[in-house]
Scaffold this motif. Structure first.
Motif, PDB file in Angstrom:
ATOM      1  N   UNK A  99       0.853  -1.185   0.000  1.00 27.11           N
ATOM      2  CA  UNK A  99       0.000   0.000   0.000  1.00 27.11           C
ATOM      3  C   UNK A  99       0.889   1.235   0.000  1.00 27.11           C
ATOM      4  N   UNK A 100       0.279   2.385  -0.260  1.00 21.72           N
ATOM      5  CA  UNK A 100       1.017   3.649  -0.326  1.00 21.72           C
ATOM      6  C   UNK A 100       0.540   4.597   0.767  1.00 21.72           C
ATOM      7  N   UNK A 101       1.390   5.554   1.101  1.00 24.42           N
ATOM      8  CA  UNK A 101       0.998   6.644   1.983  1.00 24.42           C
ATOM      9  C   UNK A 101       1.029   7.931   1.171  1.00 24.42           C
ATOM     10  N   UNK A 104       3.308  14.937   0.478  1.00 25.89           N
ATOM     11  CA  UNK A 104       3.241  16.102  -0.412  1.00 25.89           C
ATOM     12  C   UNK A 104       2.114  15.947  -1.436  1.00 25.89           C
ATOM     13  N   UNK A 105       1.007  15.342  -0.981  1.00 24.54           N
ATOM     14  CA  UNK A 105      -0.150  15.210  -1.844  1.00 24.54           C
ATOM     15  C   UNK A 105      -0.065  14.112  -2.877  1.00 24.54           C
ATOM     16  N   UNK A 106       0.978  13.284  -2.803  1.00 29.55           N
ATOM     17  CA  UNK A 106       1.150  12.224  -3.797  1.00 29.55           C
ATOM     18  C   UNK A 106       1.305  10.876  -3.095  1.00 29.55           C
ATOM     19  N   UNK A 107       0.809   9.796  -3.731  1.00 39.07           N
ATOM     20  CA  UNK A 107       0.986   8.470  -3.135  1.00 39.07           C
ATOM     21  C   UNK A 107       2.445   8.027  -3.215  1.00 39.07           C
ATOM     22  N   UNK A 108       2.941   7.478  -2.117  1.00 37.91           N
ATOM     23  CA  UNK A 108       4.330   7.033  -2.074  1.00 37.91           C
ATOM     24  C   UNK A 108       4.408   5.609  -1.528  1.00 37.91           C
ATOM     25  N   UNK A 109       4.839   4.685  -2.373  1.00 38.48           N
ATOM     26  CA  UNK A 109       5.146   3.338  -1.908  1.00 38.48           C
ATOM     27  C   UNK A 109       6.535   3.342  -1.291  1.00 38.48           C
ATOM     28  N   UNK A 110       6.828   2.313  -0.508  1.00 33.81           N
ATOM     29  CA  UNK A 110       8.136   2.251   0.151  1.00 33.81           C
ATOM     30  C   UNK A 110       9.266   2.313  -0.875  1.00 33.81           C
ATOM     31  N   UNK A 111       9.131   1.585  -1.961  1.00 36.67           N
ATOM     32  CA  UNK A 111      10.198   1.546  -2.957  1.00 36.67           C
ATOM     33  C   UNK A 111      10.420   2.888  -3.631  1.00 36.67           C
ATOM     34  N   UNK A 112       9.420   3.785  -3.561  1.00 38.44           N
ATOM     35  CA  UNK A 112       9.553   5.097  -4.178  1.00 38.44           C
ATOM     36  C   UNK A 112      10.002   6.181  -3.220  1.00 38.44           C
ATOM     37  N   UNK A 113      10.152   5.847  -1.931  1.00 40.87           N
ATOM     38  CA  UNK A 113      10.617   6.836  -0.954  1.00 40.87           C
ATOM     39  C   UNK A 113      12.083   7.177  -1.164  1.00 40.87           C
TER      40      UNK A 113
END
Length: 386
Positions: A99-101, A104-113
């Motif tokens: 799942x994503x969090x 800054x108003x955008x979905x962020x998956x762990x791999x994209x952090x």
């Protein structure tokens, strides 16, 4: 029970070898396979339903404390989660991109952090109490600590007390949101699959409301065919009798109704016509009672909460009857007036009388002033539905 505080275990350690079963909706293993995340006495994973999984990750990123976690030591270097499985499963699911969090108003998956945020999460230490004790001690402690913010319900507690092969198999059948039968069952059973409401219903039906006793007796069974067969018998019966799946059928006491009426024959077409008639009847106030009313031969009108005469109607009819009775020298209760007892000339007070349908509602009599008479309470109760 012995407890030992451990502070060296990090999120990285917990997530090493993390396995999540999407089909069953549960975290299985972590800590390089040494940790069972959701033993059978634990509730299903529910944090995703209310986005509490997102809150767990945001708490880590904000360096907020996650609270104490408890492990049950089951063997040398082997553990199971006693309390904290919702948080651990949420962390593992996020680290494995389930799942994503929002950042800054955008979905962020762990791999994209960003790399530094990934390391912040993985290096976060956890406060863990390692517990050792007997099964009864561990279960008692589990019930005591519960899970802050989302208390265990009765069935979840029973699953903990009577954990074993029977609970494992029963949860796989009735607490599995991927079960293809859930949609059909949902027409008749209210509640949440993940909160054990469907399992509780199945157990309540087969045990005749003695769930704890039934679970204790069958705790170590490796076959749940009796539970499944009885449950499906109830569902097949009600869906066969009532072809109209109205919203009011959901959550009715179908187990009790099955026990009471399943040996009686019903014509589904006639039943359907009667359901439609009663739904269209403006005097029926309780639609949920329609189904038991029909099963019982349309005899108990109390199930329908049929609309009664209002106070103005009762007062008007009382005054008319009393005036006519006084002039004639008879009782203002029409049935007393034609009797031979001492009350044949008695004038009753309005508080001593009940409004009655001259022609019973169940035989087509309307609830209006032209079909209303006031009877003394003795005669009204004796008249019943005639």
């Amino acid at each position: 029970m012995k407890t030992t505080l451990r502070t060296e275990i990090t999120v990285r350690d917990i997530c090493d070898g993390f396995v999540y079963n999407e089909l069953e909706g549960k975290g299985l293993f972590g800590l390089s396979g040494r940790l069972v995340i959701q033993p059978e006495y634990q509730r299903n994973y529910i944090y995703a339903e209310s986005k509490r999984d997102v809150t767990v990750i945001e708490s880590i990123l904000n360096r907020y404390p996650l609270g104490l976690i408890y492990f049950n030591k089951v063997a040398d270097d082997r553990f199971e989660v006693l309390d904290g499985q919702q948080r651990i499963t949420s962390i593992g699911r996020y680290v494995t991109d389930k799942f994503a969090i929002q950042r800054d108003g955008k979905p962020q998956y762990f791999s994209g952090l960003a790399k530094d945020l990934q390391e912040l999460i993985l290096d976060t230490p956890l406060l863990i109490y390692e517990c050792e004790g007997t099964e009864s001690e561990i279960k008692a402690w589990f019930k005591t600590i519960n899970i802050a913010g989302v208390p265990l319900n009765e069935q979840e507690l029973l699953n903990a007390v009577y954990s074993g092969p029977f609970v494992t198999l029963a949860k796989a059948e009735f607490s599995n949101s991927q079960n293809a039968n859930i949609q059909k069952w949902s027409a008749y059973i209210s509640g949440s699959v993940s909160r054990q409401d469907f399992l509780a219903c199945a157990l309540r039906w087969v045990s005749r409301d003695n769930i704890g006793q039934y679970m204790s007796l069958h705790r170590f069974d490796t076959d749940i065919s009796e539970l499944k067969t009885y449950f499906n018998s109830v569902i097949d019966w009600v869906s066969g009798v009532f072809s109209d799946v109205e919203k009011e059928v959901c959550g009715l006491e179908w187990g009790r109704l099955y026990e009471t009426y399943h040996n009686q024959p019903y014509n589904p077409k006639e039943v359907s016509d009667k359901v439609h008639d009663l739904y269209a009847d403006p005097y029926v106030k309780n639609r949920r009672g329609i189904f038991e009313y029909i099963l019982g031969g349309c005899a108990d009108t109390k199930l329908l909460d049929v609309r009664v005469f209002d106070e103005a109607t009762k007062r008007t009819v009382y005054n008319r009857q009393t005036a006519e009775a006084t002039a004639a020298g008879v009782s203002n209760c029409p049935l007393c007036a034609i009797g031979h007892e001492a009350n044949r000339t008695k004038i009753w007070k309005i508080g001593e009388m009940d409004a009655d349908h001259v022609s019973a509602w169940s035989t087509g009599g309307a609830t209006d002033i032209r079909n209303c008479q006031m009877l003394c309470r003795t005669h009204n109760r004796a008249k019943g539905n005639r």
